[in-house]
Design a protein around this motif. Sequence first.
Motif, PDB file in Angstrom:
ATOM      1  N   GLU A 463       1.027  13.504  22.340  1.00  0.00           N
ATOM      2  CA  GLU A 463       2.491  13.529  22.426  1.00  0.00           C
ATOM      3  C   GLU A 463       2.922  12.917  23.757  1.00  0.00           C
ATOM      4  O   GLU A 463       2.125  12.843  24.696  1.00  0.00           O
ATOM      5  CB  GLU A 463       3.000  14.974  22.291  1.00  0.00           C
ATOM      6  N   PRO A 464       4.201  12.475  23.873  1.00  0.00           N
ATOM      7  CA  PRO A 464       4.638  11.748  25.077  1.00  0.00           C
ATOM      8  C   PRO A 464       4.406  12.467  26.411  1.00  0.00           C
ATOM      9  O   PRO A 464       4.198  11.820  27.427  1.00  0.00           O
ATOM     10  CB  PRO A 464       6.130  11.531  24.823  1.00  0.00           C
ATOM     11  N   THR A 473      -0.951   4.731  24.168  1.00  0.00           N
ATOM     12  CA  THR A 473       0.152   3.939  23.602  1.00  0.00           C
ATOM     13  C   THR A 473      -0.060   2.449  23.858  1.00  0.00           C
ATOM     14  O   THR A 473       0.159   1.611  22.969  1.00  0.00           O
ATOM     15  CB  THR A 473       1.500   4.390  24.210  1.00  0.00           C
ATOM     16  N   LYS A 560       8.660   5.655  22.415  1.00  0.00           N
ATOM     17  CA  LYS A 560       8.852   7.071  22.056  1.00  0.00           C
ATOM     18  C   LYS A 560      10.315   7.325  21.718  1.00  0.00           C
ATOM     19  O   LYS A 560      11.180   6.457  21.940  1.00  0.00           O
ATOM     20  CB  LYS A 560       8.386   7.986  23.183  1.00  0.00           C
ATOM     21  N   ASP A 619       5.411   7.837  18.405  1.00  0.00           N
ATOM     22  CA  ASP A 619       5.756   9.203  18.801  1.00  0.00           C
ATOM     23  C   ASP A 619       5.491  10.158  17.635  1.00  0.00           C
ATOM     24  O   ASP A 619       6.251  10.188  16.660  1.00  0.00           O
ATOM     25  CB  ASP A 619       7.232   9.254  19.214  1.00  0.00           C
TER      26      ASP A 619
END
Length: 655
Positions: A463-464, A473, A560, A619
């Motif tokens: 997750e971000p 990413t 995201k 995301d």
Amino acid sequence: MSTSLSDTMAEIFAQGGILAQKLPGYESRPSQLRMAEAIAATLELSEEERLGQPGMLAVEAGTGTGKTLAYLVPAILSGQKVVVSTNTLNLQDQILTKEIPFIRKHLAPNLNALCIKGRQNYLCLYRWQQFLASPQRNLFADDRDTQRLADWLEETENGDRSELSWLADNAPLWQAITASASQCLGTNCPDNSSCFITQLRKKAGQAQLLVVNHHLFFSDLALRRFGHAEVLPRYESVIFDEAHHLESVATQYFGTSFSHYQVVDLVKDLETAAQADLVGRAKDGVIQTARALAKQVDLFAELFPRERGRFSLLQFIDRFPGWDEERQRFIDQIKGLCNQLAKTAMNGESWQGMQRRAEEMLASFTTITQAQDSSSVYWYERREKTVALSASPIDIASELQDFLYAQTRSVIFTSATLTTDNTFTYFANRIGLPKNTPTITLTTPFDYAQRTLLFVPGKGFPEPQAREFPAATQQLMQELIMAANGRTLVLFTSINAMRAAHEVFLGRLPFPVLMQGEAPKARLLEQFQEQTHSVLLAVASFWEGVDVVGESLSCVIIDKLPFEVPSDPVIMARMERIKNEGGNPFFDFQIPRAILTLRQGVGRLMRSSTDRGVLAICDVRLFSKQYGRLFLKSLPQSPICRELGPVRDFFQEES
């Protein structure tokens, strides 16, 4: 029986109608006709039907609807005086160079339409004469540029700087001669009759259709609250395109601001004018008082922390023990200048203008630093060399209701993105639309189901907020770009993330990698379009207004979900207000804002019915968080995949 305006729309927009006959390549679209009929019906509501309210309508029109003609045609054929307000100059230019000539030729031969820009786009003849007489003019421009300007003035009708393609955007020469409001002498000006702004007002009074941008519209509306008019004459109806920007633009103009730069600018003008107009003690008095104020504003700016950004002024004041003394010292210094200028004002209109600027500056500074109005949020912005103080309304709905809706016959809002979770609730609440305002959602005619794919990474992806997110990413983006064979626009939510990815991609990708900031936006987009297999990395302004049709843009990657960091004082105050009223700031404010931004970004992919490509949002919260379904519900109907295999297959199908 006379035909109603809405009935006329079918003759124009339907199959075999005027547009089909006259516009090359035109395809009749039911959604475009429906929008034109709804706008026509709103514009022709009688006073009895409106029940003392303006006719109102909000239309979300997906890309490819043809919304510009759908509102221009009924607006022009209504015979009313209509203002069309857009957010971007690009759209203004499109309306003026493409749509208006067509409508004139085929539908309304006598149409009088006019584009009005902000005052800073026009030359001030009085300041031009002052500039020519100034012994310091060579500090602003060389003789060759001055001569080019003089030659242009012999032939220009409008005094619009956009005609000067050779003049750089930030040219000091233009700053010295622009028709800024703070330096305008109004009817006292010796050049008033030939003034470009005066001429523009006259032309605007005679025009039926006025095309402006939101900034000009709201600066004019803000002045009207106090009984002043700027450039816009009285109008009957207004149509806002790109209406999702209205709250943020209106907030700027319904507030009050004061900046370090304003003082520096005034002092510079005072010194120049004193050298040219005054002698002896009068000259020395103005110059000394002005320089003392310049020194004082520098000291005042130094009180604020060096960290750049926007911060709460009230929190700063609470932590600063000597604030009242520092504030009073600065107020006394501006008052001293106002007194000095009151004596000098008899030397002519330009000195009265300077006096007015100093008095307005004093009023703004006093209002903001008193910070007494609970309906405003008080904040300061630290930039590299300057500090600005502002008071902004927490809620603009009541201002719009009192000064726009109550004074206007019809108000129409349109954009490709007005809904979140398939309702207009968020937009309507933010800008104070009456509960019974009619709304229409027109989905895009583009075939997302057959021509696109939406990729979201699979379950194990970080997750971000995870430490591994940036590297994971960048790796994922690289694989997506390779699958798309370049041809990718990558949209980031932060400049740092964009720059970090740029550094990595330069060494790894076999395609040209362009990055926002390396060249003007228009030039970058040109290169991106021309170099078919290139990659463009961008932030903020590229999430909308990017219109690259064809193969060059076959993949859009978004790093995201674009949640704003809630540290901005205006955003924080709005969230606090929602909380105090029993709402949930995250669901009622942050999520809708992020959905609208995401929808704008996603909208960059399909710009024509023949486009095809992949949307990728890196995301996993779209699936791991409950609120993710609100985002997914607001996106186009693209098939979803969570592995790279189908993405590669999708691009291989092209060849």
